[in-house]
Design an enzyme around this catalytic site. Structure first.
Site, PDB file in Angstrom:
ATOM      1  N   ASN A 138      77.397  34.702  23.315  1.00  0.00           N
ATOM      2  CA  ASN A 138      78.594  34.812  24.144  1.00  0.00           C
ATOM      3  C   ASN A 138      78.881  33.443  24.744  1.00  0.00           C
ATOM      4  O   ASN A 138      78.152  32.987  25.610  1.00  0.00           O
ATOM      5  CB  ASN A 138      78.343  35.853  25.254  1.00  0.00           C
ATOM      6  CG  ASN A 138      79.461  35.883  26.274  1.00  0.00           C
ATOM      7  OD1 ASN A 138      80.563  35.399  26.020  1.00  0.00           O
ATOM      8  ND2 ASN A 138      79.180  36.449  27.443  1.00  0.00           N
ATOM      9  N   LYS A 173      81.394  32.573  26.529  1.00  0.00           N
ATOM     10  CA  LYS A 173      82.129  32.636  27.799  1.00  0.00           C
ATOM     11  C   LYS A 173      83.311  31.658  27.755  1.00  0.00           C
ATOM     12  O   LYS A 173      83.956  31.523  26.730  1.00  0.00           O
ATOM     13  CB  LYS A 173      81.186  32.340  28.969  1.00  0.00           C
ATOM     14  CG  LYS A 173      79.900  33.162  28.896  1.00  0.00           C
ATOM     15  CD  LYS A 173      79.090  33.099  30.146  1.00  0.00           C
ATOM     16  CE  LYS A 173      77.787  33.830  29.939  1.00  0.00           C
ATOM     17  NZ  LYS A 173      77.125  34.177  31.157  1.00  0.00           N
ATOM     18  N   HIS A 193      81.503  43.218  29.837  1.00  0.00           N
ATOM     19  CA  HIS A 193      80.494  42.242  30.246  1.00  0.00           C
ATOM     20  C   HIS A 193      80.472  42.200  31.772  1.00  0.00           C
ATOM     21  O   HIS A 193      81.499  42.370  32.424  1.00  0.00           O
ATOM     22  CB  HIS A 193      80.835  40.860  29.672  1.00  0.00           C
ATOM     23  CG  HIS A 193      79.770  39.846  29.916  1.00  0.00           C
ATOM     24  ND1 HIS A 193      79.655  39.168  31.111  1.00  0.00           N
ATOM     25  CD2 HIS A 193      78.745  39.429  29.132  1.00  0.00           C
ATOM     26  CE1 HIS A 193      78.607  38.356  31.041  1.00  0.00           C
ATOM     27  NE2 HIS A 193      78.032  38.507  29.852  1.00  0.00           N
ATOM     28  N   GLU A 224      80.517  39.954  33.866  1.00  0.00           N
ATOM     29  CA  GLU A 224      81.484  39.032  34.501  1.00  0.00           C
ATOM     30  C   GLU A 224      82.878  39.640  34.511  1.00  0.00           C
ATOM     31  O   GLU A 224      83.665  39.391  35.427  1.00  0.00           O
ATOM     32  CB  GLU A 224      81.439  37.670  33.784  1.00  0.00           C
ATOM     33  CG  GLU A 224      80.151  36.933  34.140  1.00  0.00           C
ATOM     34  CD  GLU A 224      79.631  35.998  33.060  1.00  0.00           C
ATOM     35  OE1 GLU A 224      80.377  35.648  32.137  1.00  0.00           O
ATOM     36  OE2 GLU A 224      78.437  35.621  33.146  1.00  0.00           O
ATOM     37  N   GLU A 268      72.132  44.195  30.070  1.00  0.00           N
ATOM     38  CA  GLU A 268      72.060  42.872  30.681  1.00  0.00           C
ATOM     39  C   GLU A 268      71.906  43.015  32.192  1.00  0.00           C
ATOM     40  O   GLU A 268      72.908  43.184  32.912  1.00  0.00           O
ATOM     41  CB  GLU A 268      73.337  42.085  30.386  1.00  0.00           C
ATOM     42  CG  GLU A 268      73.598  41.873  28.913  1.00  0.00           C
ATOM     43  CD  GLU A 268      74.465  40.644  28.677  1.00  0.00           C
ATOM     44  OE1 GLU A 268      74.029  39.784  27.919  1.00  0.00           O
ATOM     45  OE2 GLU A 268      75.548  40.548  29.273  1.00  0.00           O
ATOM     46  N   GLY A 319      72.283  34.071  33.312  1.00  0.00           N
ATOM     47  CA  GLY A 319      72.545  32.687  33.710  1.00  0.00           C
ATOM     48  C   GLY A 319      71.664  32.188  34.838  1.00  0.00           C
ATOM     49  O   GLY A 319      71.920  31.141  35.418  1.00  0.00           O
ATOM     50  N   SER A 326      69.226  35.404  30.086  1.00  0.00           N
ATOM     51  CA  SER A 326      68.360  34.221  29.956  1.00  0.00           C
ATOM     52  C   SER A 326      67.437  34.290  28.732  1.00  0.00           C
ATOM     53  O   SER A 326      66.269  33.897  28.802  1.00  0.00           O
ATOM     54  CB  SER A 326      67.567  33.995  31.254  1.00  0.00           C
ATOM     55  OG  SER A 326      68.462  33.763  32.331  1.00  0.00           O
TER      56      SER A 326
END
Ligand code: PEP
Length: 252
Positions: A9, A11, A95, A97, A167, A173, A213
């Site tokens: 991904n 992003k 996702h 985010e 996730e 991240g 990660s």
């Protein structure tokens, strides 16, 4: 046998030119033919990725989001038909985010996923608990609810074609990875929940990825777990050598 997926991904990173350079550099490095490899570029770089990937079968590509309507006044969104036209095989749905910054809810995630599936795009449906929820000891109940809401309306007869990505939000991240054993425990739990929502036979066929990660140094251990069928990789998918190293995990 569930075929593993290693997905990157990107992003909001990489221009079209950078995306093309990444593909040209990473393609010759990827040697593992036993996995499905997928990249999720920013939408504007998808045509460049399509061009760079033409003529090979190992790496597919997808979009980071998809809308449920066929067309309409939805500024900034992309339809399933548009993604198909651009050659996308996959779409991320929900996702964290998108959930955190752009208002996606279990309901909108389910609508996105249903539309994608109906249109022949594989939805990668993301779920994950926050650090606060984990610390409160409610991670599994939160995840069960999120999963049920995010797959609502998916016909049982087609459910084996969806992909779930677990996730944990606190691991995205941050450099903090769930231990392989913790990820296995949660993903095994999610598979049981999918069994209740569809059937055990269908749940056995659904691929469930871990994300948070993931790096060349931890992919091997994650992939050795019974229920983990691949990885959704953010940061480490942006660099050709590290992404290829993750793809090649079983060759080491
Ligand atoms: C992600 O964005 O889906 C992700 C897992 O990011 P990272 O690998 O950087 O934690």
């Amino acid at each position: 046998m569930r075929k593993p997926i290693i997905a990157g991904n990107w992003k909001m990173y990489k221009t079209a030119k950078e995306a093309k350079a990444f593909i040209n550099e990473s393609l010759p490095l990827m040697k593992n033919k036993d996995v499905d490899v997928v990249v999720f570029p920013p939408a504007i770089a998808i045509p460049a990725v399509a061009e760079a990937l033409a003529g090979q079968e190992l790496v597919k590509y997808g979009a980071q989001n998809v809308h449920w309507a066929a067309e309409g006044a939805y500024t900034g969104e992309l339809s399933v038909g548009m993604l198909k036209d651009a050659g996308c095989a996959y779409a991320l749905c929900g996702h964290s985010e998108r959930r955190q910054y752009f208002g996606d809810t279990d309901d909108t995630v389910a609508r996105r996923a249903c539309a994608a599936l109906a249109g022949g795009i594989i939805p990668v449906i993301c779920v994950g608990e926050s650090l606060e929820q984990r610390e409160q000891g409610i991670a599994l109940s939160v995840l069960a609810e999120q999963l049920a809401g995010s797959v609502a309306g998916i016909p049982a007869g087609q459910a084996e074609n969806i992909v779930i990505a677990y996730e944990p939000v606190w691991a995205i991240g941050t450099g903090k990875t769930a231990t392989a054993a913790d990820a296995q425990e949660v993903i095994g739990f999610l598979r049981k929940e999918l069994g209740k929502l569809f059937s055990d036979a269908v749940a056995e066929k659904i691929r469930i990825l871990y994300g948070g990660s993931v790096k060349p140094g931890n992919i091997q251990e994650l992939m050795s777990q019974l229920d983990i069928d691949g990885a959704l990789v953010g940061g480490a998918s942006l660099e050709a050598v590290s992404f290829a190293d993750i793809v090649n995990y079983s060759n080491k």
